[in-house]
Design an enzyme around this catalytic site. Structure first.
Site, PDB file in Angstrom:
ATOM      1  N   ASP A  44       4.323  23.962  -1.288  1.00  0.00           N
ATOM      2  CA  ASP A  44       5.721  23.795  -1.699  1.00  0.00           C
ATOM      3  C   ASP A  44       6.273  22.413  -1.322  1.00  0.00           C
ATOM      4  O   ASP A  44       7.462  22.253  -1.065  1.00  0.00           O
ATOM      5  CB  ASP A  44       6.604  24.904  -1.109  1.00  0.00           C
ATOM      6  CG  ASP A  44       6.581  24.936   0.409  1.00  0.00           C
ATOM      7  OD1 ASP A  44       5.729  24.243   1.012  1.00  0.00           O
ATOM      8  OD2 ASP A  44       7.419  25.648   0.992  1.00  0.00           O
ATOM      9  N   HIS A  64      -7.353  -5.241  -1.158  1.00  0.00           N
ATOM     10  CA  HIS A  64      -6.156  -4.453  -0.886  1.00  0.00           C
ATOM     11  C   HIS A  64      -5.230  -5.122   0.126  1.00  0.00           C
ATOM     12  O   HIS A  64      -4.009  -4.904   0.094  1.00  0.00           O
ATOM     13  CB  HIS A  64      -6.579  -3.066  -0.372  1.00  0.00           C
ATOM     14  CG  HIS A  64      -5.464  -2.095  -0.210  1.00  0.00           C
ATOM     15  ND1 HIS A  64      -4.817  -1.513  -1.277  1.00  0.00           N
ATOM     16  CD2 HIS A  64      -4.854  -1.605   0.909  1.00  0.00           C
ATOM     17  CE1 HIS A  64      -3.876  -0.695  -0.838  1.00  0.00           C
ATOM     18  NE2 HIS A  64      -3.881  -0.737   0.481  1.00  0.00           N
ATOM     19  N   SER A  91       0.838  -1.195   0.000  1.00  0.00           N
ATOM     20  CA  SER A  91       0.000   0.000   0.000  1.00  0.00           C
ATOM     21  C   SER A  91       0.875   1.247   0.000  1.00  0.00           C
ATOM     22  O   SER A  91       1.672   1.445  -0.922  1.00  0.00           O
ATOM     23  CB  SER A  91      -0.955  -0.041   1.199  1.00  0.00           C
ATOM     24  OG  SER A  91      -1.896   1.009   1.145  1.00  0.00           O
TER      25      SER A  91
END
Length: 435
Positions: free
Chosen positions: A357, A410, A148
């Site tokens: 940023d 998953h 993951s």
């Protein structure tokens, strides 16, 4: 660098050795920002292999914000790995025994300092920690495995330090390396709707039970065992289990026993409420909430993407009388108003949501000329990592091969890890054979 190592212990034929390292908080500006973090790893090797010069395999945990597993036995993917590797279980910075981030540990900082500190806990610095540890162990190259979010870290490692890697095994963790975060959440909401439809079609009583619970939360003030007000939004978050094998079944059985009779009146029982609380991982692992959207950001701000994109899917904005639909792994600003241990971190979370940023996590030019064997298990029905985006990314990475399967959810590595890792190792060997 190395702070100390602990005496080894032995469990199920495996030697467990713990190491603690002192590493820079900010690798880019260590001279002017000399703060450090403690990073913990556990080294595992089969007892009969203790004296052998085996290659290393480093495990990157899913998350973000969770420590490496504490295995109780030599089983699953670990059993396969220990056949040929020494295994390093890394507590990523901010988790487990690696300068853990909790409300307790950072609430003494003002919000600006909290946000600045937390900004150093993404995949780029997790990988730099691993690279520093590799050098300490005097290992020329080692292999990595990422589950993951650990797969996201793996692509960052391939971007920053490909010369340090023998192979990369990835399970359910190939992100888009170029798409905007809003694209990610549009895809995730669509997958989550599909999972809702499957759940309510499979369990005929589920809709009635869910709507009763939602109405009870709207009509009454209900508190969880920690004193936190339980809301419909929190209830909807329990849909995260739809992405895991066994998750829908477990949730349904909990729904069946949600109400108890108290003097002839039906109300939500303590057992169900305690279960709800146990599923709120954000309470104990705040990095999961604070940095979840930031893992998708490169020179852009998330601006609470999941919250904004949700407006395109009105099914999730529950109104009384409408059928309830569960959300999933999404993070919302209301977490920091409702979840008790996140409330002191609200201002820092707002600052990080506006931070634009963030440095790049992936080097597309380096990945485009990759020579490290990359073997990835990509799950067709993955609710958390969009399958189409994974295919898109892998097409741009040479020396990579995907095992595309609908056999697993998953958490496939947890369910059938020995088979999955064995398959990935064979795939990586095939890639290397034809290079």
């Amino acid at each position: 660098m190395l702070n100390h190592s602990e005496p080894a212990f032995y469990l199920d034929g495996v030697k467990y050795q713990s190491h603690h390292f002192t590493l820079p908080l900010n690798y880019d500006d260590y001279t002017s920002t000399p703060d450090h973090v403690s990073v913990y790893v556990r080294e595992l090797v089969k007892v009969e292999n203790s004296d052998l010069d085996l290659p290393y395999l480093v495990y990157f945990q899913g998350g973000p914000g969770f420590p490496a597993a504490r295995p109780l036995s030599n089983s699953g993917w670990l059993k396969r790995a220990l056949d040929q590797y020494r295994v390093i279980l890394l507590d990523q910075r901010g988790t487990g025994l690696s300068s853990p981030i909790t409300t307790q540990t950072i609430q003494h900082l003002d919000p600006i300092k909290q946000a600045e500190y937390l900004s150093h806990f993404r995949a780029d610095n997790i990988v730099r920690d691993a690279e520093a540890i590799r050098k300490h162990f005097s290992v020329d190259k080692w292999a990595i495995i990422g589950q993951s979010f650990g797969g996201f870290c793996s692509l960052t490692y391939l971007s920053l330090f490909p010369e340090s890697l023998l192979a990369s095994y990835i399970t359910g963790g190939i992100p888009s390396i170029s798409r905007n975060i809003d694209d990610v959440y549009h895809a995730t909401y669509k997958r989550t709707l599909d999972k809702n439809n499957e759940f309510f079609a499979r369990f005929p009583r589920a809709q009635e039970l869910c709507d009763r619970i939602a109405n009870s939360l709207l009509d009454h003030s209900v508190t969880l065992p920690n004193g936190q007000i339980f809301t419909v939004e929190q209830f909807q978050q329990m849909g995260i289990c739809f992405g895991m094998a066994g998750g829908p079944e477990e949730l349904y059985f909990q729904l069946e026993t949600a109400f108890v009779d108290v003097n002839g009146q039906q109300e939500l029982g303590y057992g169900f409420l305690n279960y709800v609380l146990s599923q709120q991982a954000h309470l104990t692992n705040p990095l999961y909430a604070i940095l979840h959207e930031a893992i998708y950001c490169q020179h852009n701000a998330s601006k609470w993407s999941a919250h904004r994109v949700r407006e395109s899917y009105p099914q999730f904005n529950h109104q009384k009388g409408a059928p309830l639909r569960f959300t999933g792994e999404m993070v919302y600003p209301w977490f920091f108003d409702q979840l008790e241990t996140l409330k002191p971190l609200k201002a820092a979370a707002e600052l990080l949501a506006e931070k634009s940023d963030w440095p790049n996590l992936y080097n597309t030019e380096q990945l485009a000329k990759n020579t490290v064997p990359v073997a990835a298990a990509t799950y067709v029905n993955d609710m958390f990592v969009e399958f189409d985006f994974s295919r898109e990314t892998l097409k741009a990475i040479p020396s990579s091969k995907a095992w595309m399967t609908s056999e697993y959810e998953h958490n496939g590595l947890r369910v059938d890890g020995e088979k999955i890792l064995s398959t990935l190792i064979s795939m990586a060997e095939d890639i290397k054979a034809i290079q």
